[in-house]
Write an enzyme that holds these catalytic residues in place. Sequence first.
Site, PDB file in Angstrom:
ATOM      1  N   SER A 127       0.829  -1.207   0.000  1.00  0.00           N
ATOM      2  CA  SER A 127       0.000   0.000   0.000  1.00  0.00           C
ATOM      3  C   SER A 127       0.860   1.253   0.000  1.00  0.00           C
ATOM      4  CB  SER A 127      -0.862  -0.010   1.265  1.00  0.00           C
ATOM      5  OG  SER A 127      -1.379   1.268   1.526  1.00  0.00           O
ATOM      6  N   TYR A 152      -0.510   0.059  10.077  1.00  0.00           N
ATOM      7  CA  TYR A 152      -0.803  -0.648   8.827  1.00  0.00           C
ATOM      8  C   TYR A 152       0.334  -0.458   7.827  1.00  0.00           C
ATOM      9  CZ  TYR A 152      -3.249  -1.470   4.357  1.00  0.00           C
ATOM     10  OH  TYR A 152      -3.618  -1.901   3.111  1.00  0.00           O
TER      11      TYR A 152
END
Lengths: 326, 326
Positions: A127, A152
């Site tokens: 990501s 994350y």
Amino acid sequence: MQVLVLGGTGFIGKRLTSRLLQEGELSLNGQAPREIKRLVVFDKHGTDQLPNDPRLEIIDGDINDDRLIDNLLKSSYDAIFHLAAIVSGEAERDFDMGMRVNLKASMNILEICRHQNRKPLMVFASSCAVFGGNATKSIIRDDTHTTPQSSYGTQKAITELLINDYSRRGFIDGRVLRLPTIMVRSGKANAANSSFASSMIREPLHGHTTTCPVPDETMIWILSPEAAILNFMFGASLNSDLLGDNRIVTLPGLKTSVSEIKERMKELKGKEILDLIETSIDEDVYNMVQTWPIDFDTSRALDLGFVKDNSISDVIKLFMKEEFDS
Amino acid sequence: MQVLVLGGTGFIGKRLTSRLLQEGELSLNGQAPREIKRLVVFDKHGTDQLPNDPRLEIIDGDINDDRLIDNLLKSSYDAIFHLAAIVSGEAERDFDMGMRVNLKASMNILEICRHQNRKPLMVFASSCAVFGGNATKSIIRDDTHTTPQSSYGTQKAITELLINDYSRRGFIDGRVLRLPTIMVRSGKANAANSSFASSMIREPLHGHTTTCPVPDETMIWILSPEAAILNFMFGASLNSDLLGDNRIVTLPGLKTSVSEIKERMKELKGKEILDLIETSIDEDVYNMVQTWPIDFDTSRALDLGFVKDNSISDVIKLFMKEEFDS
């Protein structure tokens, strides 16, 4: 060949699975396409909306169930698409769960692959949340440092490093694709901090109101689900020699803003649709979104052959076609 | 205050421990120095050469012994210096051991610190081996991406990311120092790929021959042990606000070459000393050393107040003084 999709009933996983079955073959590492004889989908979510297909096998389970994963990986997969993850907002709220699912499960999977001595090809969904902080002030390239400002992003950045090292050592043949915000997601909003981007298109088009948690001038970097799955398949097909010593590719996206999305929605559906989008700033979401970079130089990805969307209008139209014409 | 030095009987750990006892106090996070009442050293190596001091406690053990580490960290340390590691060559030869000691042990220690809810200050010894590949072709800054070309560098880069995230979340107050090649190391050569740099000074000065595994034109980036321990103590004292969203600092070193080291040795000891240095290229070592960068812009570290050595001659003289005058 045998293919495994981890997280295969998620939003992207489901599309990728359906497309792989539809294509019926897959090219790996610069080789000619070979027939997909077995496609195993592993996920903890429901298995609805996946086609009824004799090649498809769905296994329901927890990615942190070591015995289950050990058994699962006993099959000799030629390619593994690893899309299983806890999304950004959830990994931030529940640190333990994020570490377990986004990091420890991946470490376990890599170790099992390594001990197989068969060097499976793995395409991992990372990501743009690996970037953050000061890096966001300049143009992001594949060689920009990763200073994630979320757990994350940290967990993704760590898995990236591991996949690079496992590939360098010949334990796996890894490819890491850093995904922009995927838009437009169908279905319900999820706990990703980027979820609002899809909601402000999806909900009004369905005649529902939505609340946008960030101001109009907020910029985001997006990719359509269609381009995402094309890039996953292309990532598998790419000759690893072309990646050199860095298996990590930042995918090309489109830079847009909340106001541009509103503008395109107005052009497509008339100005009344904007009445369905309310703005109510959520400081937590806004603070997180502001740490994400929005200026990218993705020439390496484009040179390698990865694809991007044409325009925001096209991305919205693609969603409308899929959501309402089927 | 109570201080813990993990890896405290290693080459740098021993010096840091002795200096901390000698200073008797330590400043943490911009605060006034406080008295060190207890200093615990944990290592698996011998405990010789550490001073006999009532404040000092030495614990011999394996950093992967979870119960031992759990017990060790039950004490409320104000500061933890984390220097425990398997060196580069060993981590490359024994992947499992490198992952266990350089990564999994650190993950366990961070988790224990997190659950203490007391936010201990941690100074972690990282390495310039986090850089590699294409990055080495340009000038390395604190915001250069990490594409390590060794498992050691990968394990260090991952721990860096974790310390940044644990600090961002307030679980610890971390500071990461990326060390150049430490030169001159006393004692025996170790399994680090950089070990030759010290050997080609130490061995001839002791009248012994040594074999240099890389050609004369090989460039390296070095730091003296003295500057290293000063930087560890300074790293602890630094106000975390000054580090911003990136707790990782690449320490300022000196760029030198095998031929420059030979030249300085000749200046200091006469040309006969060069007869004790033979060159016999070791492809494995040379290939690894060539992935290390040597051009650094360490202005951030210098602006923050970290120190560097004056010259290669001074680094050699410092070693001679310590090794032969004591």
